[in-house]
Scaffold this active site. Sequence first.
Site, PDB file in Angstrom:
ATOM      1  N   ARG A   1       0.821  -1.216   0.000  1.00  0.00           N
ATOM      2  CA  ARG A   1       0.000   0.000   0.000  1.00  0.00           C
ATOM      3  C   ARG A   1       0.854   1.266   0.000  1.00  0.00           C
ATOM      4  O   ARG A   1       0.350   2.353  -0.239  1.00  0.00           O
ATOM      5  CB  ARG A   1      -0.947  -0.010   1.201  1.00  0.00           C
ATOM      6  CG  ARG A   1      -2.046  -1.043   1.035  1.00  0.00           C
ATOM      7  CD  ARG A   1      -3.252  -0.699   1.855  1.00  0.00           C
ATOM      8  NE  ARG A   1      -3.174  -1.311   3.169  1.00  0.00           N
ATOM      9  CZ  ARG A   1      -4.119  -1.234   4.073  1.00  0.00           C
ATOM     10  NH1 ARG A   1      -5.202  -0.545   3.844  1.00  0.00           N
ATOM     11  NH2 ARG A   1      -3.976  -1.825   5.234  1.00  0.00           N
TER      12      ARG A   1
ATOM     13  N   HIS B   1      -0.684  -5.909  -4.286  1.00  0.00           N
ATOM     14  CA  HIS B   1      -1.747  -4.929  -4.017  1.00  0.00           C
ATOM     15  C   HIS B   1      -1.974  -4.050  -5.254  1.00  0.00           C
ATOM     16  O   HIS B   1      -3.116  -3.701  -5.570  1.00  0.00           O
ATOM     17  CB  HIS B   1      -1.371  -4.084  -2.798  1.00  0.00           C
ATOM     18  CG  HIS B   1      -2.441  -3.109  -2.435  1.00  0.00           C
ATOM     19  ND1 HIS B   1      -3.696  -3.499  -2.035  1.00  0.00           N
ATOM     20  CD2 HIS B   1      -2.459  -1.751  -2.438  1.00  0.00           C
ATOM     21  CE1 HIS B   1      -4.440  -2.432  -1.795  1.00  0.00           C
ATOM     22  NE2 HIS B   1      -3.716  -1.364  -2.041  1.00  0.00           N
TER      23      HIS B   1
ATOM     24  N   ASP C   1     -14.407  -1.243  -2.406  1.00  0.00           N
ATOM     25  CA  ASP C   1     -14.054   0.153  -2.669  1.00  0.00           C
ATOM     26  C   ASP C   1     -13.874   0.351  -4.167  1.00  0.00           C
ATOM     27  O   ASP C   1     -13.833  -0.608  -4.936  1.00  0.00           O
ATOM     28  CB  ASP C   1     -12.794   0.582  -1.886  1.00  0.00           C
ATOM     29  CG  ASP C   1     -11.607  -0.343  -2.135  1.00  0.00           C
ATOM     30  OD1 ASP C   1     -11.389  -0.709  -3.305  1.00  0.00           O
ATOM     31  OD2 ASP C   1     -10.910  -0.710  -1.171  1.00  0.00           O
TER      32      ASP C   1
ATOM     33  N   LYS D   1     -16.541   4.394  -0.803  1.00  0.00           N
ATOM     34  CA  LYS D   1     -16.169   4.942   0.508  1.00  0.00           C
ATOM     35  C   LYS D   1     -15.655   6.351   0.270  1.00  0.00           C
ATOM     36  O   LYS D   1     -14.747   6.557  -0.521  1.00  0.00           O
ATOM     37  CB  LYS D   1     -15.054   4.088   1.107  1.00  0.00           C
ATOM     38  CG  LYS D   1     -14.889   4.297   2.601  1.00  0.00           C
ATOM     39  CD  LYS D   1     -13.622   3.655   3.124  1.00  0.00           C
ATOM     40  CE  LYS D   1     -13.660   2.170   3.215  1.00  0.00           C
ATOM     41  NZ  LYS D   1     -12.480   1.605   3.887  1.00  0.00           N
TER      42      LYS D   1
ATOM     43  N   ARG E   1     -14.463  10.146   2.027  1.00  0.00           N
ATOM     44  CA  ARG E   1     -14.176  10.939   3.222  1.00  0.00           C
ATOM     45  C   ARG E   1     -14.857  12.276   3.051  1.00  0.00           C
ATOM     46  O   ARG E   1     -14.688  12.950   2.044  1.00  0.00           O
ATOM     47  CB  ARG E   1     -12.676  11.151   3.370  1.00  0.00           C
ATOM     48  CG  ARG E   1     -11.962   9.872   3.734  1.00  0.00           C
ATOM     49  CD  ARG E   1     -10.535  10.109   4.152  1.00  0.00           C
ATOM     50  NE  ARG E   1      -9.873   8.839   4.426  1.00  0.00           N
ATOM     51  CZ  ARG E   1     -10.010   8.153   5.554  1.00  0.00           C
ATOM     52  NH1 ARG E   1     -10.750   8.622   6.534  1.00  0.00           N
ATOM     53  NH2 ARG E   1      -9.401   7.011   5.729  1.00  0.00           N
TER      54      ARG E   1
ATOM     55  N   ASP F   1     -11.719  -8.947  -2.201  1.00  0.00           N
ATOM     56  CA  ASP F   1     -10.626  -7.998  -1.974  1.00  0.00           C
ATOM     57  C   ASP F   1      -9.305  -8.742  -2.078  1.00  0.00           C
ATOM     58  O   ASP F   1      -9.277  -9.978  -2.037  1.00  0.00           O
ATOM     59  CB  ASP F   1     -10.770  -7.351  -0.586  1.00  0.00           C
ATOM     60  CG  ASP F   1     -10.215  -5.924  -0.556  1.00  0.00           C
ATOM     61  OD1 ASP F   1      -9.468  -5.556  -1.485  1.00  0.00           O
ATOM     62  OD2 ASP F   1     -10.517  -5.190   0.404  1.00  0.00           O
TER      63      ASP F   1
ATOM     64  N   THR G   1      -7.228  -5.736   9.293  1.00  0.00           N
ATOM     65  CA  THR G   1      -7.956  -5.750  10.566  1.00  0.00           C
ATOM     66  C   THR G   1      -9.382  -6.255  10.368  1.00  0.00           C
ATOM     67  O   THR G   1     -10.074  -6.552  11.331  1.00  0.00           O
ATOM     68  CB  THR G   1      -8.047  -4.329  11.129  1.00  0.00           C
ATOM     69  OG1 THR G   1      -8.806  -3.523  10.208  1.00  0.00           O
ATOM     70  CG2 THR G   1      -6.676  -3.725  11.331  1.00  0.00           C
TER      71      THR G   1
ATOM     72  N   GLY H   1     -11.644  -4.306   9.186  1.00  0.00           N
ATOM     73  CA  GLY H   1     -12.487  -3.111   9.292  1.00  0.00           C
ATOM     74  C   GLY H   1     -13.248  -2.797   8.006  1.00  0.00           C
ATOM     75  O   GLY H   1     -14.484  -2.641   8.032  1.00  0.00           O
TER      76      GLY H   1
HETATM   77  C1  R5P Z   1      -7.136  -1.659   0.645  1.00  0.00           C
HETATM   78  O1  R5P Z   1      -6.881  -0.994  -0.341  1.00  0.00           O
HETATM   79  C2  R5P Z   1      -7.066  -3.139   0.651  1.00  0.00           C
HETATM   80  O2  R5P Z   1      -7.483  -3.681  -0.551  1.00  0.00           O
HETATM   81  C3  R5P Z   1      -7.867  -3.713   1.771  1.00  0.00           C
HETATM   82  O3  R5P Z   1      -9.211  -3.283   1.621  1.00  0.00           O
HETATM   83  C4  R5P Z   1      -7.364  -3.275   3.120  1.00  0.00           C
HETATM   84  O4  R5P Z   1      -6.003  -3.584   3.218  1.00  0.00           O
HETATM   85  C5  R5P Z   1      -8.097  -3.980   4.216  1.00  0.00           C
HETATM   86  O5  R5P Z   1      -7.658  -3.490   5.466  1.00  0.00           O
HETATM   87  P1  R5P Z   1      -8.573  -3.700   6.755  1.00  0.00           P
HETATM   88  O6  R5P Z   1      -8.951  -5.149   6.805  1.00  0.00           O
HETATM   89  O7  R5P Z   1      -7.690  -3.275   7.908  1.00  0.00           O
HETATM   90  O8  R5P Z   1      -9.756  -2.805   6.617  1.00  0.00           O
END
Ligand code: R5P
Length: 333
Positions: A100, A134, A173, A196, A198, A229, A234, A236
Amino acid sequence: MSSRFDELRVFTGNGNPQLANEISRHLNIPMGDVTIKTFPNDNIFVRLNESVREKDVFVIQSLGLPLSNNIMELLIMLDTCRRSSAGRVTAVIPYYAYGRTDKRDQPRVPITARLLADMIQVAGAERIITIDLHAGQIQGFFSIPVDELSAMSLLVRDFAARNWDDAVVVSPDLGFAKRARNFAEQLGTPLAIVEKRRIQQLDRDKSLSRVEALSLIGDVEGRRCILVDDEILTGGSIIEAADLLMAKGAREVYAAVVHAVLAGNAIERLKSSAICELVTTDTLYRPDNNPEWEGLRVLSIAQLLAEVIQRIHSGISVGSIFMHRNLLWGKHS
Ligand code: R5P
């Protein structure tokens, strides 16, 4: 099949030894004999207990937790192999960390994905095998050959076998929308996208704060949703997206994610979330590190990695296995 190297050898660090052992089992060769020790001052010591002179060496190390330790182990193992006169050294990195941090999107920040690529090359890797970066552009951070494989079709096949006629694939996303669309096309389902955003709002004390707002593009009402994904950290993002889908009338929510980092109490959070099942792969998954959850289904990429290693060793095309079997979305030669 003949190879320009005497012999194929695989070694593993402590990143994901279960996966590495499965790979060596599929290759039908014993795991390379290596000693890895950590001294009281945290210095890592590596010694190969067998000769690798002129051999085709594959060092398997997934970059999950504990991350810095796993990175150092990989670098030191690569250096050890090179200094021990290996014929060729390939780093097999099922999960590439720091993906990332791949651009300077604010002032005074690093590009750590590039730094890591530089370190891996300086340490002695002459080629890389990895799975679902990624961002595909990270391939370009290396000046050596990179075979980036994709495990998405393994996940597709798992859901295809369920023969659901009410499924919809959902991207959590906008950034993942293209890959989610490929997933939906392979599965023959419609696509929905969670957006999503902000937004800035005034707090009670009239100060500005930023909050996240989720909205949905597409229709999920009465449908079984498959959130797709590349990684779950996490939990989240995917848990929030699942809540939104349920609020929009989804029948059930499933998740299909290649890399299960599952940091901290992610499994506990998933257990009590709206997600009824998480289908993932063993790029990172280590049963000894994760508590039980009957909703967790782990598919192995060991056989695929073994086949790719065997082909690279024998100097034959990697891409053709994917074309013939429509197995994965490959980006390799
Ligand atoms: C973000 O761009 C990735 O594709 C994942 O959505 C992200 O790494 C997920 O992170 P978490 O599980 O902490 O929300």
